[in-house]
Design a protein around this motif. Sequence first.
Motif, mmCIF file in Angstrom:
data_model
loop_
_atom_site.group_PDB
_atom_site.id
_atom_site.type_symbol
_atom_site.label_atom_id
_atom_site.label_comp_id
_atom_site.label_asym_id
_atom_site.label_seq_id
_atom_site.Cartn_x
_atom_site.Cartn_y
_atom_site.Cartn_z
ATOM 1 N N GLU A 98 -5.858 -0.022 -10.194
ATOM 2 C CA GLU A 98 -5.406 1.363 -10.227
ATOM 3 C C GLU A 98 -5.970 2.181 -9.086
ATOM 4 N N SER A 99 -7.086 1.813 -8.521
ATOM 5 C CA SER A 99 -7.710 2.556 -7.431
ATOM 6 C C SER A 99 -8.376 1.577 -6.480
ATOM 7 N N GLY A 100 -8.751 2.105 -5.314
ATOM 8 C CA GLY A 100 -9.405 1.266 -4.327
ATOM 9 C C GLY A 100 -8.465 0.884 -3.194
ATOM 10 N N PRO A 101 -8.969 0.197 -2.182
ATOM 11 C CA PRO A 101 -8.142 -0.150 -1.016
ATOM 12 C C PRO A 101 -7.006 -1.121 -1.315
ATOM 13 N N LEU A 102 -7.141 -1.908 -2.415
ATOM 14 C CA LEU A 102 -6.093 -2.870 -2.749
ATOM 15 C C LEU A 102 -5.092 -2.322 -3.761
ATOM 16 N N SER A 103 -5.231 -1.057 -4.128
ATOM 17 C CA SER A 103 -4.253 -0.436 -5.014
ATOM 18 C C SER A 103 -2.999 -0.088 -4.222
ATOM 19 N N LEU A 104 -1.919 0.232 -4.952
ATOM 20 C CA LEU A 104 -0.677 0.584 -4.259
ATOM 21 C C LEU A 104 -0.845 1.794 -3.353
ATOM 22 N N PRO A 105 -1.497 2.884 -3.778
ATOM 23 C CA PRO A 105 -1.712 3.994 -2.836
ATOM 24 C C PRO A 105 -2.543 3.588 -1.632
ATOM 25 N N GLY A 106 -3.569 2.748 -1.863
ATOM 26 C CA GLY A 106 -4.400 2.311 -0.740
ATOM 27 C C GLY A 106 -3.616 1.482 0.261
ATOM 28 N N ILE A 107 -2.788 0.552 -0.251
ATOM 29 C CA ILE A 107 -1.974 -0.269 0.647
ATOM 30 C C ILE A 107 -0.970 0.594 1.386
ATOM 31 N N LEU A 109 -1.258 3.778 2.195
ATOM 32 C CA LEU A 109 -1.982 4.543 3.213
ATOM 33 C C LEU A 109 -2.317 3.678 4.420
ATOM 34 N N PHE A 110 -2.707 2.431 4.163
ATOM 35 C CA PHE A 110 -3.013 1.512 5.275
ATOM 36 C C PHE A 110 -1.783 1.250 6.141
ATOM 37 N N VAL A 111 -0.637 1.024 5.483
ATOM 38 C CA VAL A 111 0.600 0.768 6.235
ATOM 39 C C VAL A 111 0.988 1.980 7.070
ATOM 40 N N LEU A 112 0.910 3.173 6.486
ATOM 41 C CA LEU A 112 1.254 4.392 7.229
ATOM 42 C C LEU A 112 0.312 4.599 8.420
ATOM 43 N N THR A 113 -0.970 4.330 8.203
ATOM 44 C CA THR A 113 -1.936 4.466 9.299
ATOM 45 C C THR A 113 -1.630 3.482 10.429
ATOM 46 N N ALA A 114 -1.327 2.239 10.058
ATOM 47 C CA ALA A 114 -1.009 1.228 11.077
ATOM 48 C C ALA A 114 0.237 1.609 11.866
#
Length: 317
Positions: A98-107, A109-114
């Motif tokens: 539900e939270s953390g870098p491997l959660s859906l929001p975290g993934i 955010l990572f894709v958008l940043t990349a």
Amino acid sequence: MRAIGTVLRGSKQAHKSIASSLYGYRAGYAGMSGLPRLSALNKAYSTEPPKNDPKPESPKNESNSEQPKENKSETDSERFPSRTFGGPEPRKERLFPESGPLSLPGIGLFVLTAVGIFYYFTTEKERVQRERQEKLRKVEYAGKPEVGGAYELTDQDGNRVTDKTFHGKFHLVYFGFCHCPDICPDELDKIGDALDILDAQAHTKDKVQPVFITCDPQRDPPEAIKEYLKQFHPKFVGLTGTIDEVRTACKAYRVYFSKPPKVAENQDYLVDHSIFSYLMDPDGGFVDVYGKDKDAKFMAEDIASRIEQFKKAGRDI
């Protein structure tokens, strides 16, 4: 002791009274099936002996008789391990936390940043390349003299031309005169040899236009220049004009020329002038100058490098 006996007899009488009351309550509601708890209490406090009512026999099922007996010692939790009786259902496992870098929001955010970083560096690289190409296009050199400019002259075929006539190609401009005994022929021969070297290579062939401009227009009309240039490279274009037109062209290229002040009619004379070959780019901008000390091979190699540099800037010739 008498007091204790009295108490016990009173408790026994009270017990019988409660039991009789419950027995009457059970008798009044014997037909109701929705009171299992009261029936259990009635049985517990009943003074009557329990009746041995025969249990109804369940219909015999041949298929059931063949089935093995259930293991009564097996609990419900063992029979149904996926459920827990008497408590909350077990928590289902999630594919993503539900939270953390491997959660859906975290993934996300990572894709958008990349994507943002990739877009930034791509656009920035293109901007830097455009600026570099613009600098190469202008052929900016530190301390570059202001050589070249507008002029209007007449070629050896009688056509009026300007400096823009030669735009689109590198052009090598030399100022001289047709009655020059040695220096001009040597320099024109050197230019022709350099052109032969350039034309022998596919990437530099037909990329340079040689131009001869007379600084003695009084003796060099178009027909005289045309005859004179036959001795040299066939690509040469010869230009002449009035004294003012020639002076304007010489001034644009910072060319010095001078003839004797007093010259009689039909008297032969020499014109003192600058001995340089001026390399101009396809936009009419000054690139470099070659003097008497530069041979044809050096000129050809240097011009080829300038052409390659111009192409790397994204320009076609």
